[in-house]
Design an enzyme around this catalytic site. Structure first.
Site, PDB file in Angstrom:
ATOM      1  N   ASP A   1      39.045  44.364  44.827  1.00 35.66           N
ATOM      2  CA  ASP A   1      39.023  43.125  44.050  1.00 35.66           C
ATOM      3  C   ASP A   1      39.916  43.235  42.813  1.00 35.66           C
ATOM      4  OD1 ASP A   1      38.187  40.522  43.569  1.00 35.66           O
ATOM      5  OD2 ASP A   1      36.441  41.146  42.390  1.00 35.66           O
TER       6      ASP A   1
ATOM      7  N   ASN B   1      36.366  33.586  51.600  1.00 35.52           N
ATOM      8  CA  ASN B   1      37.683  33.487  50.964  1.00 35.52           C
ATOM      9  C   ASN B   1      38.530  32.323  51.499  1.00 35.52           C
ATOM     10  OD1 ASN B   1      37.999  37.078  50.471  1.00 35.52           O
ATOM     11  ND2 ASN B   1      37.449  35.543  48.964  1.00 35.52           N
TER      12      ASN B   1
HETATM   13  C1  IPE Z   1      35.266  40.079  47.499  1.00 32.00           C
HETATM   14  O1  IPE Z   1      36.015  39.584  46.447  1.00 32.00           O
HETATM   15  C2  IPE Z   1      36.054  40.011  48.774  1.00 32.00           C
HETATM   16  C3  IPE Z   1      37.186  40.914  48.856  1.00 32.00           C
HETATM   17  C4  IPE Z   1      37.559  41.800  47.961  1.00 32.00           C
HETATM   18  C5  IPE Z   1      37.947  40.793  50.057  1.00 32.00           C
HETATM   19  P1  IPE Z   1      35.868  38.091  45.919  1.00 32.00           P
HETATM   20  O2  IPE Z   1      36.826  37.953  44.792  1.00 32.00           O
HETATM   21  O3  IPE Z   1      35.988  37.155  47.057  1.00 32.00           O
HETATM   22  O4  IPE Z   1      34.356  38.079  45.402  1.00 32.00           O
HETATM   23  P2  IPE Z   1      33.622  37.130  44.373  1.00 32.00           P
HETATM   24  O5  IPE Z   1      34.012  35.710  44.703  1.00 32.00           O
HETATM   25  O6  IPE Z   1      34.106  37.520  43.015  1.00 32.00           O
HETATM   26  O7  IPE Z   1      32.170  37.419  44.550  1.00 32.00           O
HETATM   27  C1  IPE Z   2      40.791  40.538  45.939  1.00 35.84           C
HETATM   28  O1  IPE Z   2      41.402  40.051  44.780  1.00 35.84           O
HETATM   29  C2  IPE Z   2      41.534  40.178  47.196  1.00 35.84           C
HETATM   30  C3  IPE Z   2      40.869  39.150  48.013  1.00 35.84           C
HETATM   31  C4  IPE Z   2      39.694  38.643  47.811  1.00 35.84           C
HETATM   32  C5  IPE Z   2      41.609  38.668  49.160  1.00 35.84           C
HETATM   33  P1  IPE Z   2      41.077  38.617  44.222  1.00 35.84           P
HETATM   34  O2  IPE Z   2      42.067  37.654  44.776  1.00 35.84           O
HETATM   35  O3  IPE Z   2      39.657  38.241  44.420  1.00 35.84           O
HETATM   36  O4  IPE Z   2      41.377  38.847  42.676  1.00 35.84           O
HETATM   37  P2  IPE Z   2      40.564  38.287  41.452  1.00 35.84           P
HETATM   38  O5  IPE Z   2      39.144  38.725  41.622  1.00 35.84           O
HETATM   39  O6  IPE Z   2      40.703  36.794  41.481  1.00 35.84           O
HETATM   40  O7  IPE Z   2      41.215  38.907  40.262  1.00 35.84           O
HETATM   41 MG    MG Z   3      37.962  38.491  43.281  1.00 37.73          MG
END
Ligand code: IPE
Ligand code: IPE
Ligand code: MG
Length: 239
Positions: free
Chosen positions: A19, A67
């Site tokens: 993340d 997502n």
């Molecule tokens: C969790 O991250 C999913 C992945 C890293 C693929 P998210 O960014 O989707 O999680 P939330 O929304 O902060 O819980």
């Molecule tokens: C994790 O990074 C990757 C995926 C969930 C695909 P994020 O895109 O959630 O990054 P933040 O949490 O918004 O910084």
């Molecule tokens: Mg995230």
């Protein structure tokens, strides 16, 4: 570099919630998709390093069933990266003997991505090194629901007696069937939640969160997680 000679216990199965790509890009005034690009590059580097530490199974959370809620251009950028990286993985992980398996609901992807998934799994299937599970369109609730549906079908077809349904029956329908539960789950980006990752399997996993954003997570950051893991006292409900 961590390995068996470091005197530390190396967890058999590690899960990583990758993340923080979006925030990494935002900090630099760049679009979120650039954060994903750097995140994908880091995925290759970190995976290769971990495969050399003695970890047997690595499960990386790349895309959740939730997502899809993101803006269309971000989802499209992620799908394009998955395609590009699956092609690279065909040769990339060969020298390290890394076996690649995609876990999650593949029916959510377009035909090109499904074909690439099939090809990368096929090409790496006999490799003897670390097993890399990439969780894509993965959601643990969805996984558990699919297991319940499969068990219900077996009951309906008189293959299973409801009074004899066991943990083994539930587990045999999870994407992680046959694998040990994760010993350690690492989350980058600082949040203290699982976000629908391995809910059933993580019952007794050690959880480690670091503020480091995924594109910045490196060998040393992984070593720190292992050092912290070695300080934990795993009791599994005992004393
Ligand atoms: C969790 O991250 C999913 C992945 C890293 C693929 P998210 O960014 O989707 O999680 P939330 O929304 O902060 O819980
Ligand atoms: C994790 O990074 C990757 C995926 C969930 C695909 P994020 O895109 O959630 O990054 P933040 O949490 O918004 O910084
Ligand atoms: Mg995230």
């Amino acid at each position: 570099m961590l390995d068996k000679t470091s005197g530390l216990v190396i967890p058999e199965h590690v899960g990583i919630i990758m993340d923080g790509n979006g925030r990494w890009a935002k900090k630099r005034g760049l679009p979120r998709s650039i954060g994903h690009k750097f995140g994908a590059q880091n995925f290759r580097k970190v995976t290769r390093y971990i495969s050399k530490t003695g970890v047997k199974v690595l499960t990386l959370y790349a895309f959740s069933t939730e997502n899809w809620k993101r803006p269309m251009e971000e989802v499209s950028a992620l799908m394009a990266l998955f395609k590009q990286y699956l092609v690279d993985l065909l040769t990339d992980f060969r020298d390290d003997e890394i076996k690649v398996v995609i876990i999650g609901d593949k029916s959510g992807f377009d035909k090109k991505l499904r074909d690439l998934i099939e090809e990368s799994e096929y090409v790496s299937k006999d490799r003897q090194g670390m097993l890399l599970n990439v969780a894509m369109n993965y959601g643990s609730r969805d996984e558990i629901l699919k297991s319940v549906q499969a068990i219900a079908r077996d009951v309906r077809d008189n293959k299973l007696d409801p009074d004899n349904i066991s943990f083994a029956d539930i587990e045999s329908h999870l994407y992680t069937a046959g694998l040990p539960d994760p010993d350690l789950i690492i989350r980058t980006g600082g949040e203290l939640r699982l976000s629908n990752f391995l809910l059933y399997q993580s019952a007794y996993s050690e959880f480690y969160s670091t503020d480091t954003l995924w594109p910045d997570f490196d060998d040393k950051a992984f070593d720190q997680a292992i050092i912290e893991y070695n300080r934990r006292n795993r009791r599994f409900g005992g004393v």
